[in-house]
Design a protein around this motif. Structure first.
Motif, PDB file in Angstrom:
ATOM      1  N   LEU A 201       0.806  -1.220   0.000  1.00 23.03           N
ATOM      2  CA  LEU A 201       0.000   0.000   0.000  1.00 23.03           C
ATOM      3  C   LEU A 201       0.837   1.268   0.000  1.00 23.03           C
ATOM      4  O   LEU A 201       0.763   2.085  -0.925  1.00 23.03           O
ATOM      5  CB  LEU A 201      -0.957  -0.006   1.195  1.00 23.03           C
ATOM      6  CG  LEU A 201      -1.832   1.245   1.367  1.00 23.03           C
ATOM      7  CD1 LEU A 201      -2.689   1.483   0.129  1.00 23.03           C
ATOM      8  CD2 LEU A 201      -2.702   1.126   2.605  1.00 23.03           C
ATOM      9  N   SER A 202       1.658   1.459   1.009  1.00 23.46           N
ATOM     10  CA  SER A 202       2.399   2.720   1.116  1.00 23.46           C
ATOM     11  C   SER A 202       3.447   2.861   0.022  1.00 23.46           C
ATOM     12  O   SER A 202       3.660   3.952  -0.517  1.00 23.46           O
ATOM     13  CB  SER A 202       3.048   2.838   2.499  1.00 23.46           C
ATOM     14  OG  SER A 202       3.971   1.792   2.720  1.00 23.46           O
ATOM     15  N   GLY A 203       4.098   1.749  -0.343  1.00 23.84           N
ATOM     16  CA  GLY A 203       5.121   1.811  -1.379  1.00 23.84           C
ATOM     17  C   GLY A 203       4.555   2.201  -2.727  1.00 23.84           C
ATOM     18  O   GLY A 203       5.153   3.018  -3.453  1.00 23.84           O
ATOM     19  N   VAL A 204       3.416   1.649  -3.080  1.00 22.97           N
ATOM     20  CA  VAL A 204       2.821   1.983  -4.382  1.00 22.97           C
ATOM     21  C   VAL A 204       2.276   3.405  -4.358  1.00 22.97           C
ATOM     22  O   VAL A 204       2.386   4.140  -5.357  1.00 22.97           O
ATOM     23  CB  VAL A 204       1.729   0.963  -4.757  1.00 22.97           C
ATOM     24  CG1 VAL A 204       1.063   1.349  -6.076  1.00 22.97           C
ATOM     25  CG2 VAL A 204       2.323  -0.434  -4.870  1.00 22.97           C
ATOM     26  N   GLN A 205       1.697   3.816  -3.247  1.00 20.81           N
ATOM     27  CA  GLN A 205       1.252   5.203  -3.150  1.00 20.81           C
ATOM     28  C   GLN A 205       2.421   6.168  -3.353  1.00 20.81           C
ATOM     29  O   GLN A 205       2.273   7.198  -4.021  1.00 20.81           O
ATOM     30  CB  GLN A 205       0.588   5.455  -1.796  1.00 20.81           C
ATOM     31  CG  GLN A 205      -0.793   4.833  -1.674  1.00 20.81           C
ATOM     32  CD  GLN A 205      -1.448   5.141  -0.344  1.00 20.81           C
ATOM     33  OE1 GLN A 205      -0.794   5.144   0.694  1.00 20.81           O
ATOM     34  NE2 GLN A 205      -2.737   5.400  -0.368  1.00 20.81           N
ATOM     35  N   ASP A 206       3.564   5.843  -2.793  1.00 19.29           N
ATOM     36  CA  ASP A 206       4.745   6.687  -2.992  1.00 19.29           C
ATOM     37  C   ASP A 206       5.165   6.689  -4.461  1.00 19.29           C
ATOM     38  O   ASP A 206       5.567   7.728  -5.001  1.00 19.29           O
ATOM     39  CB  ASP A 206       5.906   6.188  -2.123  1.00 19.29           C
ATOM     40  CG  ASP A 206       5.689   6.460  -0.645  1.00 19.29           C
ATOM     41  OD1 ASP A 206       4.804   7.269  -0.313  1.00 19.29           O
ATOM     42  OD2 ASP A 206       6.395   5.843   0.180  1.00 19.29           O
ATOM     43  N   THR A 207       5.083   5.522  -5.112  1.00 20.38           N
ATOM     44  CA  THR A 207       5.436   5.447  -6.537  1.00 20.38           C
ATOM     45  C   THR A 207       4.506   6.317  -7.370  1.00 20.38           C
ATOM     46  O   THR A 207       4.956   7.052  -8.265  1.00 20.38           O
ATOM     47  CB  THR A 207       5.355   3.989  -7.025  1.00 20.38           C
ATOM     48  OG1 THR A 207       6.315   3.201  -6.317  1.00 20.38           O
ATOM     49  CG2 THR A 207       5.639   3.893  -8.521  1.00 20.38           C
ATOM     50  N   VAL A 208       3.210   6.248  -7.084  1.00 21.87           N
ATOM     51  CA  VAL A 208       2.230   7.043  -7.831  1.00 21.87           C
ATOM     52  C   VAL A 208       2.517   8.527  -7.680  1.00 21.87           C
ATOM     53  O   VAL A 208       2.319   9.312  -8.618  1.00 21.87           O
ATOM     54  CB  VAL A 208       0.805   6.710  -7.352  1.00 21.87           C
ATOM     55  CG1 VAL A 208      -0.215   7.687  -7.930  1.00 21.87           C
ATOM     56  CG2 VAL A 208       0.429   5.277  -7.753  1.00 21.87           C
ATOM     57  N   ASN A 209       3.016   8.920  -6.511  1.00 24.85           N
ATOM     58  CA  ASN A 209       3.245  10.343  -6.245  1.00 24.85           C
ATOM     59  C   ASN A 209       4.693  10.769  -6.408  1.00 24.85           C
ATOM     60  O   ASN A 209       5.040  11.926  -6.126  1.00 24.85           O
ATOM     61  CB  ASN A 209       2.755  10.689  -4.841  1.00 24.85           C
ATOM     62  CG  ASN A 209       1.256  10.886  -4.786  1.00 24.85           C
ATOM     63  OD1 ASN A 209       0.771  11.965  -5.091  1.00 24.85           O
ATOM     64  ND2 ASN A 209       0.528   9.845  -4.435  1.00 24.85           N
ATOM     65  N   ASN A 210       5.553   9.866  -6.859  1.00 26.68           N
ATOM     66  CA  ASN A 210       6.957  10.201  -7.066  1.00 26.68           C
ATOM     67  C   ASN A 210       7.110  10.919  -8.402  1.00 26.68           C
ATOM     68  O   ASN A 210       7.219  10.301  -9.456  1.00 26.68           O
ATOM     69  CB  ASN A 210       7.807   8.927  -7.045  1.00 26.68           C
ATOM     70  CG  ASN A 210       9.284   9.203  -7.228  1.00 26.68           C
ATOM     71  OD1 ASN A 210       9.740  10.315  -6.952  1.00 26.68           O
ATOM     72  ND2 ASN A 210      10.025   8.217  -7.713  1.00 26.68           N
ATOM     73  N   ASP A 211       7.089  12.239  -8.348  1.00 28.51           N
ATOM     74  CA  ASP A 211       7.090  13.016  -9.574  1.00 28.51           C
ATOM     75  C   ASP A 211       7.785  14.343  -9.329  1.00 28.51           C
ATOM     76  O   ASP A 211       8.127  14.678  -8.184  1.00 28.51           O
ATOM     77  CB  ASP A 211       5.645  13.256 -10.041  1.00 28.51           C
ATOM     78  CG  ASP A 211       5.460  12.937 -11.515  1.00 28.51           C
ATOM     79  OD1 ASP A 211       6.070  13.638 -12.340  1.00 28.51           O
ATOM     80  OD2 ASP A 211       4.727  11.991 -11.833  1.00 28.51           O
TER      81      ASP A 211
END
Length: 431
Positions: A201-211
Motif C-alpha cells: 500500500l504505502s510503497g505503491v502510493q509513494d510510486t504514484v506520487n513520485n514526480d
C-alpha cells in the motif's frame, strides 16, 4: 500514439471451474501475488459464471515498470471492461447479473461504482477499512446513496472466515452464489489476501506520487509543434495546447467550446452529455474527452481522461525519458474540469473513486481544487456531505471535494450549450 483502453489480460483460465470458495479465493490470491511481484497494489480477481466456470482472472496494473501506468487499472474494473470488450466483439457471455467477480480485497469506490453500474455480483475475501466500500465491515454501505444500499446488500458477499484468530469472521451481506458447495474461507488464505495488499500500500502510493514538483515543470506550450511530445499528445486530442486558463485552477469561458464539443459526443455514446478537460499546472488544455458508455458503463469521461493522461506519460517515458516528466506533470498539479458535476449515483462513485486513485495521497497545498465542475447535478452542500461519507482514503487522507468553477461566464456558456437532456437537469436544479 495508441493509448490502451482495453484491459491488460492476466491469466485466462477458461478451462477451470471452481465449486470450492477456498479454491477460488486462492486463485484471486495468486493474482495478488503476481501484482506484488510487479510492484503494484497486490489485489487480484476472478470472474466466474453461474456454474463456477472461470471467464477471466486479472490483477491490479496501476503501476508498471516502476511508474503509474493507469490509476484506474484495478482488478475489478479491468474485468468489467474486459467483459464489455468481449461482448462488443460478439462473444456469447452471460448477462452481468449471472456473473460473479471474486476479489481478494473489498472493492474501492471506483470498482464498487463500476460493479453497481453494470449489475455484477461480487464476493470479497478480505475487508479494506481504508478504501473499501464496506470499510466499517458492517455491510451497511454508508458511502452509497440510500437507494443503492439494498442493491449492494443483495449483490456484495463477505463470506465466513474460519479459525480462531483476529482474521475469523461471520458471513455478512448477500448469500454466496449457489455453485459454491464449500462456502468458507480459511483464515490463512484471508490473511494472505490482506497482508499482500498491506505490504504494497504505502510503497505503491509513494510510486504514484513520485514526480517532479511544480518548480521543476516546464510549460509545454513552449515546445515546437513537431516535438515528439506534442505530436503524441495531439494524436489523442488534436486540440491540445490551443487554450490556456488565466491561472492554475481558474478556467474561464474560453474553455466552453471544448467542453461542449466533447459533451455532444458523450451524449451520442450513451452518456449524460458530459465531458472532462484536463488543464496542466500552467493552465494549458491537454485533453478534453467524452466517455464511451454505450460500449461499457464504466467508461465515463473522467475515467477515459485520467487513464489517457497516465498512459500517455507512461508510454512516452519509455521513449523520451525524464523530459516527459518535465513537460507533462503529475495530474495533482493540474485541474480536471467536468462539464457536469457529480451526484450520488453509481456512475459518480466511479469518478470520485477514480479521482482518488489518481491522487492516492493528500492533495498538494498549492492546488487543493484539482477537481472542478461547471454545471452542478446536485447542490454543492449535498455533494460536500456525500463526499464526507466516503471511505477514509477519500474523505480523510486525500480530501476529495469537487467544487464548481468560479467563472460565471463559463458556467453560463456551458449551461446554454449543453445537450438537451443535460440542460433540463441543470435547469431543474436552478429552479
Amino acid at each position: 500514439m495508441e493509448i490502451r483502453h482495453c484491459s491488460p489480460l492476466g491469466a485466462t483460465l477458461l478451462s477451470q471451474t471452481y465449486e470450492s470458495l477456498e479454491d477460488a479465493v486462492n486463485e484471486a490470491a495468486n493474482q495478488a501475488v503476481r501484482a506484488y511481484c510487479q510492484g503494484t497494489f497486490s489485489v487480484g480477481g476472478v470472474m466466474l459464471d453461474n456454474s463456477g466456470n472461470v471467464l477471466n482472472a486479472l490483477h491490479n496494473n496501476v503501476v508498471e515498470d516502476g511508474m503509474t501506468f493507469d490509476p484506474t487499472a484495478h482488478g475489478e474494473r479491468q474485468l468489467i471492461d474486459w467483459y464489455y470488450d468481449q461482448i462488443s466483439s460478439g462473444a456469447l457471455l452471460p448477462p452481468p447479473e449471472e456473473i460473479t467477480i471474486l476479489t481478494s480485497l473489498d472493492p474501492c469506490c471506483m470498482c464498487s461504482g463500476s460493479i453497481l453500474s453494470s449489475g455484477f455480483n461480487v464476493v470479497s475475501a478480505a475487508f479494506d477499512t481504508f478504501s473499501g466500500i464496506d470499510y466499517d465491515t458492517l455491510a451497511d454501505f454508508p458511502s452509497l446513496d440510500p437507494a443503492l444500499r439494498p442493491v449492494a446488500q443483495a449483490t456484495f458477499s463477505y463470506p465466513e472466515v474460519s479459525g480462531d484468530s483476529c482474521f475469523a469472521r461471520p458471513a455478512t451481506s448477500a448469500p454466496l452464489p449457489a455453485f459454491f458447495s464449500q462456502t468458507v474461507i480459511n483464515q490463512n488464505t484471508q490473511a494472505l489476501c490482506l497482508s499482500l495488499f498491506e505490504a504494497t500500500l504505502s510503497g505503491v502510493q509513494d510510486t504514484v506520487n513520485n514526480d517532479l514538483p511544480p518548480d521543476l515543470l516546464i510549460d509545454p506550450a513552449t515546445l515546437a509543434p513537431d516535438d515528439p511530445l506534442v505530436i503524441a499528445l495531439r494524436d489523442i486530442y488534436p486540440q491540445a495546447l490551443t487554450y490556456k486558463a488565466p491561472s492554475l485552477g481558474t478556467p474561464d469561458a474560453g474553455l466552453a467550446p471544448y467542453l461542449l464539443e466533447a459533451a455532444a459526443i458523450d451524449a451520442e455514446r450513451g452518456g449524460k452529455g458530459s465531458s472532462v478537460a484536463f488543464l496542466d499546472y500552467f493552465g494549458n488544455l491537454m485533453l478534453c474527452l467524452p466517455g464511451n458508455q454505450v460500449h461499457s458503463p464504466v467508461q465515463t469521461p473522467f475515467m477515459l481522461t485520467t487513464r489517457s493522461w497516465a498512459q500517455l506519460r507512461h508510454q512516452l517515458y519509455q521513449q523520451e525519458g525524464d523530459r516527459v516528466l518535465q513537460y507533462f506533470g503529475h495530474p495533482k498539479y493540474g485541474t480536471f474540469v467536468l462539464t457536469l458535476g457529480q451526484d450520488t449515483a453509481a456512475s459518480s462513485l466511479i469518478d470520485l473513486g477514480a479521482y482518488g486513485s489518481t491522487m492516492e495521497e493528500a492533495l498538494p497545498a498549492e492546488n487543493p481544487w484539482s477537481l472542478q465542475y461547471v454545471v452542478p447535478s446536485i447542490p454543492q452542500s449535498a455533494l460536500t456531505a456525500y463526499c464526507q461519507t466516503l471511505p477514509p482514503l477519500y474523505s480523510q487522507s486525500i480530501g476529495v471535494m469537487p467544487r464548481q468553477v468560479s467563472d460565471r461566464a463559463l458556467i453560463d456558456a456551458v449551461t446554454e450549450g449543453l445537450p438537451l437532456t443535460a440542460r433540463r437537469g441543470a435547469e431543474s436544479l436552478a429552479l
